[in-house]
Structures are given as structure tokens and as C-alpha cells.
Design a protein around this motif. Structure first.
Motif, mmCIF file in Angstrom:
data_model
loop_
_atom_site.group_PDB
_atom_site.id
_atom_site.type_symbol
_atom_site.label_atom_id
_atom_site.label_comp_id
_atom_site.label_asym_id
_atom_site.label_seq_id
_atom_site.Cartn_x
_atom_site.Cartn_y
_atom_site.Cartn_z
ATOM 1 N N PRO A 121 4.475 18.147 -11.606
ATOM 2 C CA PRO A 121 4.514 19.016 -12.785
ATOM 3 C C PRO A 121 3.225 18.867 -13.595
ATOM 4 C CG PRO A 121 6.486 17.629 -12.664
ATOM 5 C CD PRO A 121 5.558 17.175 -11.603
ATOM 6 N N GLY A 122 2.924 19.859 -14.368
ATOM 7 C CA GLY A 122 1.658 19.908 -15.102
ATOM 8 C C GLY A 122 1.376 18.713 -15.985
ATOM 9 N N GLN A 123 2.402 18.137 -16.612
ATOM 10 C CA GLN A 123 2.152 17.042 -17.545
ATOM 11 C C GLN A 123 1.776 15.742 -16.842
ATOM 12 O OE1 GLN A 123 5.237 18.537 -17.320
ATOM 13 N NE2 GLN A 123 6.854 16.990 -17.356
ATOM 14 N N PHE A 124 2.008 15.624 -15.528
ATOM 15 C CA PHE A 124 1.679 14.393 -14.809
ATOM 16 C C PHE A 124 0.392 14.477 -14.003
ATOM 17 C CE2 PHE A 124 6.405 14.141 -14.983
ATOM 18 C CZ PHE A 124 6.468 13.075 -15.862
ATOM 19 N N ILE A 125 -0.151 15.645 -13.819
ATOM 20 C CA ILE A 125 -1.326 15.811 -12.958
ATOM 21 C C ILE A 125 -2.515 15.018 -13.480
ATOM 22 C CG2 ILE A 125 -3.050 17.468 -12.149
ATOM 23 C CD1 ILE A 125 -0.786 19.489 -11.841
ATOM 24 N N GLY A 126 -2.831 15.167 -14.737
ATOM 25 C CA GLY A 126 -3.979 14.466 -15.308
ATOM 26 C C GLY A 126 -3.822 12.961 -15.240
ATOM 27 N N LYS A 127 -2.627 12.468 -15.552
ATOM 28 C CA LYS A 127 -2.383 11.032 -15.530
ATOM 29 C C LYS A 127 -2.502 10.474 -14.113
ATOM 30 C CE LYS A 127 0.768 11.258 -19.440
ATOM 31 N NZ LYS A 127 2.163 11.204 -19.847
ATOM 32 N N CYS A 128 -1.967 11.206 -13.151
ATOM 33 C CA CYS A 128 -1.969 10.726 -11.778
ATOM 34 C C CYS A 128 -3.384 10.720 -11.193
ATOM 35 C CB CYS A 128 -1.049 11.592 -10.937
ATOM 36 S SG CYS A 128 -0.523 10.816 -9.432
ATOM 37 N N LEU A 129 -4.150 11.761 -11.426
ATOM 38 C CA LEU A 129 -5.520 11.799 -10.924
ATOM 39 C C LEU A 129 -6.408 10.797 -11.644
ATOM 40 C CD1 LEU A 129 -6.030 15.618 -10.312
ATOM 41 C CD2 LEU A 129 -5.562 13.818 -8.644
ATOM 42 N N THR A 130 -6.149 10.566 -12.927
ATOM 43 C CA THR A 130 -6.886 9.530 -13.651
ATOM 44 C C THR A 130 -6.574 8.157 -13.077
ATOM 45 O OG1 THR A 130 -6.870 10.863 -15.662
ATOM 46 C CG2 THR A 130 -7.291 8.513 -15.917
ATOM 47 N N ALA A 131 -5.302 7.905 -12.768
ATOM 48 C CA ALA A 131 -4.921 6.635 -12.155
ATOM 49 C C ALA A 131 -5.592 6.457 -10.799
ATOM 50 C CB ALA A 131 -3.406 6.552 -12.012
ATOM 51 N N PHE A 132 -5.721 7.534 -10.045
ATOM 52 C CA PHE A 132 -6.378 7.475 -8.744
ATOM 53 C C PHE A 132 -7.845 7.086 -8.905
ATOM 54 C CE2 PHE A 132 -8.304 9.632 -5.003
ATOM 55 C CZ PHE A 132 -7.640 8.921 -4.025
ATOM 56 N N ASN A 133 -8.543 7.710 -9.841
ATOM 57 C CA ASN A 133 -9.955 7.395 -10.054
ATOM 58 C C ASN A 133 -10.150 5.997 -10.633
ATOM 59 O OD1 ASN A 133 -11.048 9.795 -9.080
ATOM 60 N ND2 ASN A 133 -10.573 10.846 -10.977
ATOM 61 N N ILE A 134 -9.262 5.567 -11.504
ATOM 62 C CA ILE A 134 -9.344 4.200 -12.042
ATOM 63 C C ILE A 134 -9.132 3.185 -10.917
ATOM 64 C CG2 ILE A 134 -8.133 2.525 -13.500
ATOM 65 C CD1 ILE A 134 -7.810 4.783 -15.555
ATOM 66 N N GLY A 135 -8.219 3.493 -10.011
ATOM 67 C CA GLY A 135 -7.987 2.600 -8.876
ATOM 68 C C GLY A 135 -9.217 2.469 -7.995
ATOM 69 N N ILE A 136 -9.916 3.563 -7.737
ATOM 70 C CA ILE A 136 -11.145 3.505 -6.943
ATOM 71 C C ILE A 136 -12.189 2.663 -7.667
ATOM 72 C CG2 ILE A 136 -13.082 4.859 -6.054
ATOM 73 C CD1 ILE A 136 -11.093 7.107 -5.509
ATOM 74 N N SER A 137 -12.334 2.874 -8.955
ATOM 75 C CA SER A 137 -13.310 2.095 -9.734
ATOM 76 C C SER A 137 -12.951 0.614 -9.742
ATOM 77 C CB SER A 137 -13.383 2.617 -11.169
ATOM 78 O OG SER A 137 -13.758 3.964 -11.171
ATOM 79 N N PHE A 138 -11.669 0.307 -9.898
ATOM 80 C CA PHE A 138 -11.229 -1.085 -9.885
ATOM 81 C C PHE A 138 -11.519 -1.733 -8.528
ATOM 82 C CE2 PHE A 138 -7.910 -4.304 -9.216
ATOM 83 C CZ PHE A 138 -8.251 -5.178 -10.234
ATOM 84 N N GLY A 139 -11.224 -1.016 -7.441
ATOM 85 C CA GLY A 139 -11.514 -1.538 -6.109
ATOM 86 C C GLY A 139 -12.996 -1.740 -5.888
ATOM 87 N N TYR A 140 -13.807 -0.842 -6.437
ATOM 88 C CA TYR A 140 -15.262 -0.964 -6.308
ATOM 89 C C TYR A 140 -15.759 -2.207 -7.021
ATOM 90 C CZ TYR A 140 -19.495 1.496 -4.965
ATOM 91 O OH TYR A 140 -20.635 1.863 -4.330
ATOM 92 N N VAL A 141 -15.248 -2.442 -8.230
ATOM 93 C CA VAL A 141 -15.631 -3.641 -8.989
ATOM 94 C C VAL A 141 -15.132 -4.896 -8.276
ATOM 95 C CG1 VAL A 141 -15.222 -4.885 -11.152
ATOM 96 C CG2 VAL A 141 -15.775 -2.458 -11.209
ATOM 97 N N LEU A 142 -13.912 -4.851 -7.771
ATOM 98 C CA LEU A 142 -13.364 -5.980 -7.041
ATOM 99 C C LEU A 142 -14.199 -6.294 -5.802
ATOM 100 C CD1 LEU A 142 -10.924 -7.864 -7.338
ATOM 101 C CD2 LEU A 142 -9.677 -6.329 -5.833
ATOM 102 N N GLY A 143 -14.665 -5.242 -5.118
ATOM 103 C CA GLY A 143 -15.529 -5.447 -3.961
ATOM 104 C C GLY A 143 -16.868 -6.071 -4.335
ATOM 105 N N SER A 144 -17.363 -5.786 -5.522
ATOM 106 C CA SER A 144 -18.611 -6.383 -5.982
ATOM 107 C C SER A 144 -18.431 -7.856 -6.305
ATOM 108 C CB SER A 144 -19.114 -5.661 -7.240
ATOM 109 O OG SER A 144 -19.457 -4.346 -6.949
ATOM 110 N N ILE A 145 -17.271 -8.197 -6.839
ATOM 111 C CA ILE A 145 -17.011 -9.583 -7.210
ATOM 112 C C ILE A 145 -16.821 -10.449 -5.960
ATOM 113 C CG2 ILE A 145 -15.338 -11.117 -8.309
ATOM 114 C CD1 ILE A 145 -14.855 -8.830 -10.338
ATOM 115 N N ILE A 146 -16.114 -9.889 -4.988
ATOM 116 C CA ILE A 146 -15.845 -10.648 -3.763
ATOM 117 C C ILE A 146 -17.106 -10.709 -2.981
ATOM 118 C CG2 ILE A 146 -14.563 -10.648 -1.601
ATOM 119 C CD1 ILE A 146 -12.312 -9.253 -3.041
#
Length: 146
Positions: A121-146
Motif C-alpha cells: 500500500p502507498g503508505q508503506f512504500i517509502g518506508k520499505c524502500l528507505t529500509a532497503f537502502n539503509i540496509g545496503i548502506s549498513f552492509g557497506y559500512v560493515l564490510g569496510s569495518i571487517i
């Protein structure tokens, strides 16, 4: 709902940013004094895979037998199978593995985005895609630390 988007995106970020270790190990094995150069070759393999994968995803998503979910499954299969060449301490195997991973990552990124846009539904699209991009960024930072 958010876990199904965040967990794969963290994995994608980790896979994309783990090139530093691969380049350093290969440079040490080959006696190369410039590990940064080897790391950049490995990293460029992933970026080229994403470039070509993004171009191919448009046709694959519209293929009637695969669809959006099939495209994401194919992308996951490519990411997993792209990890196999990474076991070899050879620069060309590393580049090929990263290319396959990048190709699969492009399939997953486009497939998830289209699937979320079409099913939530429309009210969840922005939140879900934002969570997806935050997850990629978090994984990228985690990969830099490891």
C-alpha cells in the motif's frame, strides 16, 4: 515485512564492499606492492556487473515465466554462484566472481524495487524502500569495518 527487505540489503552491501580484503590477499600472493590497484580491479568487476545487470534486468523482469519474484530468485542464485570464484586466489577469478555478483545484485535491486512498488500500500512504500537502502548502506559500512 521490513526484515525481508533489510536482511538481503545488508548482505548485498557486505558483498559489494568486501573487495578490500580480496585485493590485499591477491596482491600479497602475487608479490604485488600495490594492493590498492588489485582492490580497484576487483571492485570494478562488481560495478561492471551491476551496469550490465541493470541493463538486462528490464527485459528479464518482463519475461512472462520469471516475473518479479523469479527475477529476484535468479539474482540471488547469481549472487551465491558468484561467490564460488572468490575462493580462488587468482585476480581474474576474483573479477569474474565480482562481475557475476554485481549482475545478480542488479537483478535483486530492480526486482525488489518493482515488487515493493506493485504490492505494498502507498503508505508503506517509502518506508520499505528507505529500509532497503539503509540496509545496503549498513552492509557497506560493515564490510569496510571487517
Amino acid at each position: 515485512m521490513y526484515l525481508t527487505v533489510i536482511v538481503p540489503s545488508i548482505t548485498l552491501g557486505l558483498l559489494l564492499n568486501s573487495y578490500n580484503l580480496a585485493g590485499t590477499v591477491i596482491a600479497a600472493e602475487l608479490g604485488e606492492t600495490r594492493p590498492g590497484l588489485m582492490s580497484s580491479f576487483v571492485y570494478d568487476g562488481a560495478m561492471m556487473g551491476m551496469l550490465f545487470g541493470s541493463a538486462a534486468t528490464g527485459k528479464v523482469v518482463r519475461y512472462p515465466k520469471l516475473g518479479r519474484i523469479g527475477t529476484m530468485k535468479l539474482g540471488n542464485f547469481l549472487v551465491i554462484s558468484g561467490c564460488l570464484p572468490l575462493l580462488a586466489l587468482n585476480i581474474w577469478a576474483q573479477i569474474l566472481g565480482r562481475f557475476i555478483i554485481g549482475f545478480g545484485v542488479a537483478f535483486v535491486l530492480v526486482g525488489v524495487t518493482i515488487y515493493v512498488l506493485e504490492t505494498l500500500p502507498g503508505q508503506f512504500i517509502g518506508k520499505c524502500l528507505t529500509a532497503f537502502n539503509i540496509g545496503i548502506s549498513f552492509g557497506y559500512v560493515l564490510g569496510s569495518i571487517i
